[in-house]
Design an enzyme around this catalytic site. Sequence first.
Site, PDB file in Angstrom:
ATOM      1  N   GLU A  55      -3.539   1.060   4.902  1.00  0.00           N
ATOM      2  CA  GLU A  55      -3.450   0.487   6.251  1.00  0.00           C
ATOM      3  C   GLU A  55      -2.362   1.222   7.042  1.00  0.00           C
ATOM      4  O   GLU A  55      -1.332   1.601   6.483  1.00  0.00           O
ATOM      5  CB  GLU A  55      -3.071  -0.994   6.060  1.00  0.00           C
ATOM      6  CG  GLU A  55      -2.920  -1.818   7.314  1.00  0.00           C
ATOM      7  CD  GLU A  55      -2.491  -3.263   6.986  1.00  0.00           C
ATOM      8  OE1 GLU A  55      -2.127  -3.546   5.812  1.00  0.00           O
ATOM      9  OE2 GLU A  55      -2.521  -4.101   7.912  1.00  0.00           O
TER      10      GLU A  55
ATOM     11  N   LYS B 148      -8.808  -5.510  12.364  1.00  0.00           N
ATOM     12  CA  LYS B 148      -8.353  -6.586  11.471  1.00  0.00           C
ATOM     13  C   LYS B 148      -8.416  -7.946  12.168  1.00  0.00           C
ATOM     14  O   LYS B 148      -7.852  -8.111  13.258  1.00  0.00           O
ATOM     15  CB  LYS B 148      -6.920  -6.277  11.030  1.00  0.00           C
ATOM     16  CG  LYS B 148      -6.371  -7.180   9.940  1.00  0.00           C
ATOM     17  CD  LYS B 148      -4.985  -6.673   9.513  1.00  0.00           C
ATOM     18  CE  LYS B 148      -4.401  -7.436   8.349  1.00  0.00           C
ATOM     19  NZ  LYS B 148      -3.091  -6.858   7.943  1.00  0.00           N
TER      20      LYS B 148
ATOM     21  N   CYS C 151      -6.387  -5.483   4.344  1.00  0.00           N
ATOM     22  CA  CYS C 151      -5.260  -6.224   3.752  1.00  0.00           C
ATOM     23  C   CYS C 151      -5.451  -7.747   3.741  1.00  0.00           C
ATOM     24  O   CYS C 151      -6.236  -8.244   2.952  1.00  0.00           O
ATOM     25  CB  CYS C 151      -3.977  -5.820   4.481  1.00  0.00           C
ATOM     26  SG  CYS C 151      -2.481  -6.147   3.501  1.00  0.00           S
TER      27      CYS C 151
END
Lengths: 283, 283
Positions: free
Chosen positions: A48, A119, A152
């Site tokens: 990331e 995200k 994540c």
Amino acid sequence: MSAVPGAVDVAVCQVRVAVGRAEENLARGAAAAEEAARRGARVVVLPELLRSGYVFGSAAEARGLAEPLDGPTVTTLADLARRHDLVVAAGLAERAGDGSLRNSAVLVDASGLRSVYRKVHLWDREGEFFVAGDRPPEVVETAVGRLALVICYDLEFPEWMRLAALAGADLVCAPTNWPGPRRHPGERPIEAVQVQAGAAANRMFVAACDRTGAERGVQWVAGSVVVGPDGYPLAEAVPGGGEQVLLARCRLAEARDKRTSARNDVHADRRPHLYAGLGGGPT
Amino acid sequence: MSAVPGAVDVAVCQVRVAVGRAEENLARGAAAAEEAARRGARVVVLPELLRSGYVFGSAAEARGLAEPLDGPTVTTLADLARRHDLVVAAGLAERAGDGSLRNSAVLVDASGLRSVYRKVHLWDREGEFFVAGDRPPEVVETAVGRLALVICYDLEFPEWMRLAALAGADLVCAPTNWPGPRRHPGERPIEAVQVQAGAAANRMFVAACDRTGAERGVQWVAGSVVVGPDGYPLAEAVPGGGEQVLLARCRLAEARDKRTSARNDVHADRRPHLYAGLGGGPT
């Protein structure tokens, strides 16, 4: 319907990242991807926010380190993908067309940029720097199989893994920066346990590429892992270890078979009309 | 709103079960529950289909071993609960009022039967013997905290664990009969990994009580485990071991706090309007 995918080597390139040292970070990621390609990988996953780093001191700093989708990260990865016929997934701080900053991941192959994912589940201070995404993971048909991106903290929402799987992902590629450690001695990081469960619950592959290198006082789990559809790791980082390029042979076709017994199928056995309580409500 | 629950010892009683030896099975479960109570347990979880056994040869055999909710299992457990002030969860083959057979679990306390849950996700041949349930886990306010029931294969559906957690469960009690083993050497059973992930994703406690004792050629994982809200086991059976009564001290109040950082909460961080794809559709 595409051809059934064969076995490929999937690499997770757990590299050091340092906030603000953009060109050095990207070069480090590219060098690790080159190594993975030399060792035979066809799919390469990087962390990331690879180029920018993670622990921003201010929104201005994050903005200064962000880049558009035709910026250095995508350009570099597309060149790598073309030269080595790779599929590459990596995270970047995206400066979007509307001026917003996004914690994004891109999927790039020999033909160029294939998918952008923003995200959806933001961790800790990320909301100060990034606008959350509002679209589920897209499944991309590549030369090696169907791939989807998550990032994540998204991995900790089983709803999200399920949606990627129901959309047809053979392999979920997850750039991560796992802050930590939240680990008990002798145990896997709990983040890796959640990756295992997401893979097993959906009989799919998941490749989570973590980072290493302390950043402004934050330590990282450094727990990169590739998990197969039975939920067990095919490759995983030595906990607390440094930079590592890990390869896992993945027979991605196995993810097309959701059966676990003569009468069971992890997707067909769902009872969706009883799950209505999971959706809807506040945005 | 009830009082915040304190610390209690939760026991999982992994006993041998043999199909058709109903009175012996029930007595064995009751003896293990007595032992747990002597050792200080306030919550006792027993296996799925405790009295009947699991590997039925025919629907007729299953029917012959089934019992109503005022039958021997509930009567015996209610007596135990009253004498020791316990909350007891156990599985039974239920002959329902409408004549259908159900793979059920009951929650019993000193006041008697508190809740009946009918397994929603049926494994392998269970559909030949049982009608699947069609209601989500109910959360029961007990003297020690809020408890919910699920059964075995239900644990492998993260949607189901999430629904129990969103309904307010501090502790999910899961009678199981895990056929197996699907275990890699040196690894936890994948079923236990899924329990870990369900607990961590929801910051709640989960107590899964498995069984032991081969039955008509079927081996069992014998992987009973109690997991805390951080996703790590507080007590777990020695893999491949025999009968065991395991106790875990559970501070059930911890399950009321879903925060994982100053800005994160595993439930508040959900994006339910993006999860609509998980519900609805065929029954």
